[in-house]
Enzyme design. Structure first.
Site, PDB file in Angstrom:
ATOM      1  N   LYS A  19       0.840  -1.187   0.000  1.00 32.94           N
ATOM      2  CA  LYS A  19       0.000   0.000   0.000  1.00 32.94           C
ATOM      3  C   LYS A  19       0.882   1.247   0.000  1.00 32.94           C
ATOM      4  O   LYS A  19       2.071   1.123   0.322  1.00 32.94           O
ATOM      5  CB  LYS A  19      -0.945  -0.033   1.202  1.00 32.94           C
ATOM      6  N   HIS A  34      -0.474  -5.229   6.191  1.00 32.69           N
ATOM      7  CA  HIS A  34       0.153  -6.085   7.197  1.00 32.69           C
ATOM      8  C   HIS A  34      -0.652  -6.168   8.494  1.00 32.69           C
ATOM      9  O   HIS A  34      -0.462  -7.092   9.266  1.00 32.69           O
ATOM     10  CB  HIS A  34       1.604  -5.669   7.454  1.00 32.69           C
ATOM     11  N   LYS A  90      -1.431  -9.684  11.413  1.00 32.42           N
ATOM     12  CA  LYS A  90      -1.132  -9.742  12.846  1.00 32.42           C
ATOM     13  C   LYS A  90      -1.962 -10.858  13.487  1.00 32.42           C
ATOM     14  O   LYS A  90      -3.155 -10.975  13.216  1.00 32.42           O
ATOM     15  CB  LYS A  90      -1.450  -8.389  13.512  1.00 32.42           C
ATOM     16  N   GLU A  98       0.555   6.405  17.760  1.00 33.25           N
ATOM     17  CA  GLU A  98       1.966   6.008  17.650  1.00 33.25           C
ATOM     18  C   GLU A  98       2.830   7.108  18.256  1.00 33.25           C
ATOM     19  O   GLU A  98       2.568   8.297  18.020  1.00 33.25           O
ATOM     20  CB  GLU A  98       2.368   5.830  16.186  1.00 33.25           C
ATOM     21  N   ASP A 109      -2.292   6.947   4.929  1.00 33.05           N
ATOM     22  CA  ASP A 109      -1.270   6.008   5.399  1.00 33.05           C
ATOM     23  C   ASP A 109      -1.889   4.923   6.282  1.00 33.05           C
ATOM     24  O   ASP A 109      -1.480   3.761   6.225  1.00 33.05           O
ATOM     25  CB  ASP A 109      -0.207   6.799   6.197  1.00 33.05           C
ATOM     26  N   HIS A 125      -5.086   0.259   6.919  1.00 33.37           N
ATOM     27  CA  HIS A 125      -5.102  -0.656   8.058  1.00 33.37           C
ATOM     28  C   HIS A 125      -6.381  -0.589   8.901  1.00 33.37           C
ATOM     29  O   HIS A 125      -6.971  -1.617   9.242  1.00 33.37           O
ATOM     30  CB  HIS A 125      -3.921  -0.358   8.985  1.00 33.37           C
ATOM     31  N   LYS A 171       0.647  10.367  14.676  1.00 29.95           N
ATOM     32  CA  LYS A 171       2.081  10.286  14.996  1.00 29.95           C
ATOM     33  C   LYS A 171       2.381  11.191  16.186  1.00 29.95           C
ATOM     34  O   LYS A 171       1.661  12.154  16.438  1.00 29.95           O
ATOM     35  CB  LYS A 171       2.919  10.762  13.803  1.00 29.95           C
TER      36      LYS A 171
END
Ligand code: BG6
Length: 483
Positions: free
Chosen positions: A151, A181, A185, A219, A238, A243, A329
């Site tokens: 992606k 991804h 998980k 994060e 992003d 996700h 972030k």
């Protein structure tokens, strides 16, 4: 998706072989698969990227990457088996040289008649993905191969359609593995296990019992050296349209008819089709103070480093149940949680002084980190006289099960799945295009950026977005360290 299958002999062609993802995840992940006996007995890895290197340089690069980022100590034996299988072709040598190296590797493994497969892994930015696909087509490497793509898949509906059209000129959809991804998980797959392998949860997995759903991925890290990528991408593209939405689909989907890839993909895509177009009034975009001073970031950048939003899955099961998503972030803590909030009990038998409702409703929480934790939090009686209530919890963690080492990291899992041709945990062109469609109102009229201090939970406006309820993080209680 079923029991682990043994992949056919493989030649893996890694584009972006010296990039950040290859260094941190892909090379250590491939080594780990090899050590765990999950690679085919016969395999070769042909790396390619812009850096000028020879085979030995690349092996040294891969060794350093594994030493720095592998999850377990790199054992001499394991490395000695792995290293000779790596070769490298710089992009400057051209498509012909790459094709020669790949064909030589296929021949070493016994040739196409021995059932050798080719897997291309495009660990490259979106701007380069189309030209890498062109190179595969021109050099004859696309035929009968599979391709893993990273992606983001486009930046809006139009660009996603164009990218998919380019991919489909060269590859059939069954050859394409679009990686997200988060779906690799362990804990994300545990959502499926918990929901569909037990009788307890599914009957209460609907609007009658669930009040709202939270997906929070704060994060602490900033943008590191990725200013170029991040400036053009931002938190929504992003993280959310990729996700967080994929995770939402696992939470919201109907029971698939089987564990087959098509059945699961179909249910996920139905969730995406039921999503209401995003309303910019229900979105908070933030940017941490200091972002504009990061190297490579424009002084007047309008890129969001934080986003929180409310969305709705407009179907029979979820009508009226809001889903709140938040990620950013440079926030106070790093976490990746899904939290399901149940309705409050209908009758207020406990007085406010008892502590009831102090910490919000009872929750079922999944922590998507490597410990793959789950917790069911509820009010219980505080020991002692009177009737005081405390929030208690039942917790599960992979830690302490004795099976921690058997867990695969997300990329390991997904590379293995791609080698055995299992699409279950990959996303599809249809699903991605639909997600861009529901994103269109937000992309057309993004709400103004709100600043937030690094090390916080985001701009203040996020509390109004969710009021009268509360974000799940920070937790009112810690995860237990060992179970
Ligand atoms: C990546 C994003 O896809 O996912 C990064 O590009 C983000 O910005 C990362 O930090 C988070 O992944 P994980 O597995 O560390 O939670």
């Amino acid at each position: 998706m079923s029991f682990p299958a043994q992949p056919d002999p493989h030649v893996i062609v890694l584009f972006g072989a010296t990039g950040d993802l290859a260094r941190r995840k892909l090379l250590p992940g491939l080594l780990r698969l090899s050590e765990a006996g999950l690679m085919p007995e016969q395999f070769r890895l042909v790396g390619t990227s812009l850096d000028e290197m020879d085979d030995e340089d690349f092996r040294a690069f891969a060794h350093d990457a594994c030493m720095e980022f592998a999850r377990a100590a790199v054992l001499d034996n394991g490395w000695r088996t792995f290293a000779p299988r790596l070769t490298y072709v710089p992009q400057s040598a051209g498509g012909g040289a790459l094709a020669d190296a790949v064909h030589a590797a296929v021949d070493e493994l016994g040739g196409a008649d021995a059932g050798v497969r080719i897997l291309h892994y495009l660990s490259v930015p979106p701007s380069v993905a189309s030209s890498a696909i062109g190179l595969l087509a021109d050099s004859g490497l696309a035929e009968n191969s599979r391709v893993v793509m990273e992606k983001p898949f486009g930046t809006d509906l139009d660009s996603a359609r164009k990218l998919n059209a380019t991919v489909h000129e060269v590859f059939e959809e069954h050859q394409v593995f679009r990686i997200d991804h988060f779906l690799g998980k362990e804990a994300a797959q545990n959502v499926l296990a918990l929901r569909f392998a037990n009788g307890l949860f599914e009957p209460i997995w609907n609007r009658q019992h669930i009040h709202h759903v939270l997906i929070e991925v704060p994060e602490t890290l900033g943008i590191g050296m990725r200013a170029n990528f991040y400036e053009a991408t931002g938190a929504y593209r992003d993280m959310v349209v990729t996700h967080l939405m994929q995770v939402l689909a696992f939470v919201a989907m109907e029971p698939p008819t089987s564990l087959e890839p098509h059945a699961i993909t179909e249910e996920k895509n139905k969730v995406f089709r039921s999503l209401k177009p995003l309303d910019p009034d229900h979105v908070v975009r933030g940017q941490y103070r200091g972002y504009r001073d990061e190297p490579g970031v424009a002084a007047d950048s309008e890129t969001e480093t934080f986003v929180a939003l409310r969305c709705e899955v407009d179907n029979w099961r979820w009508s009226g149940v809001p889903f709140y998503l938040r990620t950013g972030k440079r926030m106070a803590e790093s976490a990746r949680i899904i939290s399901i909030s149940y309705h409050e009990p209908p009758h207020g038998m406990f007085p406010a002084e008892s502590g009831v409702r102090r910490y919000g409703p009872d929750h079922l929480t999944f922590d998507l980190d490597e410990r793959s934790r789950m917790s069911l939090s509820f009010y219980g009686k505080r020991p002692g006289p009177g009737m005081q209530l405390d929030k208690a919890s039942m917790q599960f963690s992979l830690e302490g099960t004795g099976k921690e080492l058997e867990a695969l990291e997300a990329y390991e899992r997904l590379i293995h799945d791609a080698m055995v041709g299992d699409h279950t945990l990959f996303t599809t062109a249809d699903g991605i295009e639909r997600l861009w469609e529901v994103s269109a109102p937000l992309l057309a009229s993004p709400p103004p950026l709100q600043p937030y201090e690094p090390g916080t939970w985001g701009p203040d406006a996020i509390d109004d977005l969710i009021a009268p309820y509360r974000w799940r993080l920070p937790f009112e209680r810690r995860w237990r360290r060992s179970i």
